[in-house]
Write a protein that holds these residues in place. Structure first.
Motif, PDB file in Angstrom:
ATOM      1  N   VAL A 155       0.836  -1.099  -0.003  1.00  0.00           N
ATOM      2  CA  VAL A 155      -0.046   0.145   0.176  1.00  0.00           C
ATOM      3  C   VAL A 155       0.998   1.543  -0.021  1.00  0.00           C
ATOM      4  O   VAL A 155       1.989   1.445   0.823  1.00  0.00           O
ATOM      5  N   VAL A 156       0.531   2.213  -1.018  1.00  0.00           N
ATOM      6  CA  VAL A 156       1.453   3.452  -1.013  1.00  0.00           C
ATOM      7  C   VAL A 156       0.627   4.657  -1.077  1.00  0.00           C
ATOM      8  O   VAL A 156      -0.441   4.426  -1.719  1.00  0.00           O
ATOM      9  N   GLU A 157       0.846   5.446  -0.183  1.00  0.00           N
ATOM     10  CA  GLU A 157      -0.076   6.791  -0.131  1.00  0.00           C
ATOM     11  C   GLU A 157       0.803   7.643  -0.785  1.00  0.00           C
ATOM     12  O   GLU A 157       1.912   8.075  -0.729  1.00  0.00           O
ATOM     13  N   VAL A 158      -0.054   8.508  -1.649  1.00  0.00           N
ATOM     14  CA  VAL A 158       0.301   9.685  -2.301  1.00  0.00           C
ATOM     15  C   VAL A 158      -0.286  11.106  -1.835  1.00  0.00           C
ATOM     16  O   VAL A 158      -1.465  10.887  -1.572  1.00  0.00           O
ATOM     17  N   ALA A 159       0.442  11.985  -1.444  1.00  0.00           N
ATOM     18  CA  ALA A 159      -0.137  13.311  -1.298  1.00  0.00           C
ATOM     19  C   ALA A 159       0.418  14.432  -2.360  1.00  0.00           C
ATOM     20  O   ALA A 159       1.507  14.506  -2.270  1.00  0.00           O
ATOM     21  N   PHE A 160      -0.432  15.052  -3.006  1.00  0.00           N
ATOM     22  CA  PHE A 160      -0.254  16.114  -3.940  1.00  0.00           C
ATOM     23  C   PHE A 160      -0.329  17.496  -3.081  1.00  0.00           C
ATOM     24  O   PHE A 160      -1.571  17.680  -2.421  1.00  0.00           O
ATOM     25  N   ALA A 195       6.755  -1.651  -4.880  1.00  0.00           N
ATOM     26  CA  ALA A 195       5.708  -0.849  -5.530  1.00  0.00           C
ATOM     27  C   ALA A 195       5.870   0.470  -5.205  1.00  0.00           C
ATOM     28  O   ALA A 195       5.338   1.546  -5.781  1.00  0.00           O
ATOM     29  N   LEU A 196       6.544   0.872  -4.035  1.00  0.00           N
ATOM     30  CA  LEU A 196       7.004   2.299  -3.752  1.00  0.00           C
ATOM     31  C   LEU A 196       7.768   3.023  -5.071  1.00  0.00           C
ATOM     32  O   LEU A 196       7.366   3.887  -5.501  1.00  0.00           O
ATOM     33  N   ASP A 197       8.607   2.318  -5.670  1.00  0.00           N
ATOM     34  CA  ASP A 197       9.312   3.066  -6.965  1.00  0.00           C
ATOM     35  C   ASP A 197       8.442   2.951  -7.919  1.00  0.00           C
ATOM     36  O   ASP A 197       8.726   3.814  -8.868  1.00  0.00           O
ATOM     37  N   GLU A 234       4.348  13.857  -2.024  1.00  0.00           N
ATOM     38  CA  GLU A 234       5.253  13.025  -1.293  1.00  0.00           C
ATOM     39  C   GLU A 234       4.538  11.650  -1.373  1.00  0.00           C
ATOM     40  O   GLU A 234       3.245  11.201  -1.640  1.00  0.00           O
ATOM     41  N   VAL A 235       5.298  10.618  -1.445  1.00  0.00           N
ATOM     42  CA  VAL A 235       5.014   9.343  -1.802  1.00  0.00           C
ATOM     43  C   VAL A 235       5.469   8.352  -0.629  1.00  0.00           C
ATOM     44  O   VAL A 235       6.582   8.479  -0.429  1.00  0.00           O
ATOM     45  N   ARG A 236       4.729   7.439   0.091  1.00  0.00           N
ATOM     46  CA  ARG A 236       5.152   6.765   1.134  1.00  0.00           C
ATOM     47  C   ARG A 236       4.439   5.473   1.069  1.00  0.00           C
ATOM     48  O   ARG A 236       3.170   5.147   0.931  1.00  0.00           O
ATOM     49  N   LEU A 237       5.334   4.510   1.515  1.00  0.00           N
ATOM     50  CA  LEU A 237       4.884   2.980   1.523  1.00  0.00           C
ATOM     51  C   LEU A 237       4.482   2.744   3.012  1.00  0.00           C
ATOM     52  O   LEU A 237       5.198   2.969   3.956  1.00  0.00           O
TER      53      LEU A 237
END
Length: 397
Positions: free
Chosen positions: A189-194, A277-279, A298-301
């Motif tokens: 699971v990867v969370e992305v915040a724009f 998956a993070l990359d 920001e991209v976070r595993l």
């Protein structure tokens, strides 16, 4: 203590007793009480059968209690782990989730199939093996929190590793309809915040639109998922996948969105590393930010669990053969090798160096309001596990 001729009936009775105990996961339902009560009941029962029992609370949450019971026979032999989980999902919409009902060959109630029927079969088999003074060591590991973060399995594995306990095979009683699960997918699971810039929607050039960026990322995720589905298939599993499961952007009409959030789930196949998956997601996000001056991300595993495939040789393969023969002798059809599209804790046990086999009774309504387990499967499972484990333990360590 069940007699040799009544293992199946004892397993059904225990399944009903376990369904009657609320063990809903507090990770999923914050008001739930967790596994302490069901763990105490099973610990007392295994202790009465001659097992040395420990109750192991997860360091992060004392409500998440697992049972670890060990017994060494009077003759040398190998070591078998019988593993299941004690927690269940929530009960919303179920009128009487903890009132077990038996009708038409089914036992209905929360956890009946996932996986109190399997746990009952393992415990009854463990009791009978103790009564027979089976050689070697039997370890019963009934863990908390499988439905979420697996803090119970991790605590139990750490406990065993600290004591340098060697284990020859682990049988996990997850619901497989008495087939043998030989592979399952992993996940990340990867969370992305724009982070954009707010502006009045009548003057969009003065802002940086995070909602548009979010939409572009969703399109890229869909294209990547389509590519994954075109790749060569695993013989037992669906393809790998990538999907957005949570999406948020913007805060008001007539405003350019200053923020957007996407939760991305990657399902992996054996041979793929979940953490990659993070990359994968970061590359998609970087392409979006490169097209949008002023946009940052920001991209976070947050979670990563590996896919799993059973050993094709060695003790897991040997035990699989024994269990298949025992299931047939108990009146079941010969089990097939199947794959699970979801994740199970077999990956954790095998990563700890324990060859792992997954097989258990099932029914229908898993995680639904009408969960049930087939009574005949519970009965046959208890008999077959007793037979297969007893034969496996006879081989000296």
């Amino acid at each position: 203590m069940p007699s040799p001729t009544d293992l199946g009936g004892a397993a059904v009775d225990l399944t009903a007793a376990l369904v009657a105990i609320d063990s809903v996961s507090p990770s999923l339902v914050p008001s739930a009480e967790g596994e302490a009560r069901i763990a105490s009941v099973l610990a007392e029962r295994l202790g009465a059968a001659g097992y040395a029992v420990e109750l192991i609370a997860a360091p992060s949450d004392p409500r998440r209690v697992s049972v670890l019971a060990l017994r060494t026979g009077s003759r040398p032999g190998r070591t078998v782990v019988l593993n299941g989980h004690l927690d269940t999902v929530g009960v919303e919409g179920m009128p009487q989730p903890f009132a077990p009902r038996i009708a038409d060959g089914r036992l209905t109630g929360r956890g009946a199939s996932d996986m109190k029927g399997g746990v009952a079969g393992l415990v009854v088999a463990a009791e009978r093996l103790a009564e027979l003074d089976a050689p070697g060591m039997v370890i019963v590991a009934l863990v908390a929190d499988e439905e979420d973060a697996s803090v119970g399995a991790e605590a139990v594995l750490q406990y065993l590793a600290a004591r340098d306990v060697h284990m020859d095979v682990c049988l996990i009683g997850e619901p497989t309809w008495l087939d043998i699960a030989a592979a399952h997918r992993g996940y990340a699971v990867v969370e992305v915040a724009f982070h954009g810039k707010a502006a009045h929607s009548s003057q969009p050039d003065e802002g940086v639109d995070a909602a548009r960026a979010t939409g572009e990322l969703l399109a890229s995720i869909a294209a990547t998922d389509a590519d994954l589905r075109r790749r060569p298939r695993h013989p037992l599993l669906p393809s790998g996948s990538l999907m957005a499961t949570v999406v948020r952007a913007g805060s008001a009409p007539f405003a350019v969105a200053a923020a957007g959030e996407v939760t991305v789930e990657r399902r992996t196949l054996p041979g793929e590393a979940a953490a990659d998956a993070l990359d994968e997601v970061r590359d998609l996000v970087d392409a979006v930010t490169a097209r949008t001056p002023g946009l940052t991300a920001e991209v976070r595993l947050t979670h990563a669990r590996e896919a799993w495939e059973a050993d094709a040789a060695g003790s897991a393969a040997e035990f699989t053969t024994l269990l298949g023969e025992a299931l047939t002798d108990a009146g079941s059809r010969h089990p097939e090798s199947i794959g699970a599209p979801y994740w199970m804790e077999s990956a954790l046990w095998q990563a700890a160096g324990v060859p792992t086999v997954v097989c258990g009774p099932a029914g229908g309504g898993l995680h639904a309001i009408d969960e049930w387990v087939e009574i005949a499967q519970v009965e046959r499972y208890a008999v077959a596990v007793t037979e297969a484990v007893g034969r496996f333990l006879e081989v000296p360590a």
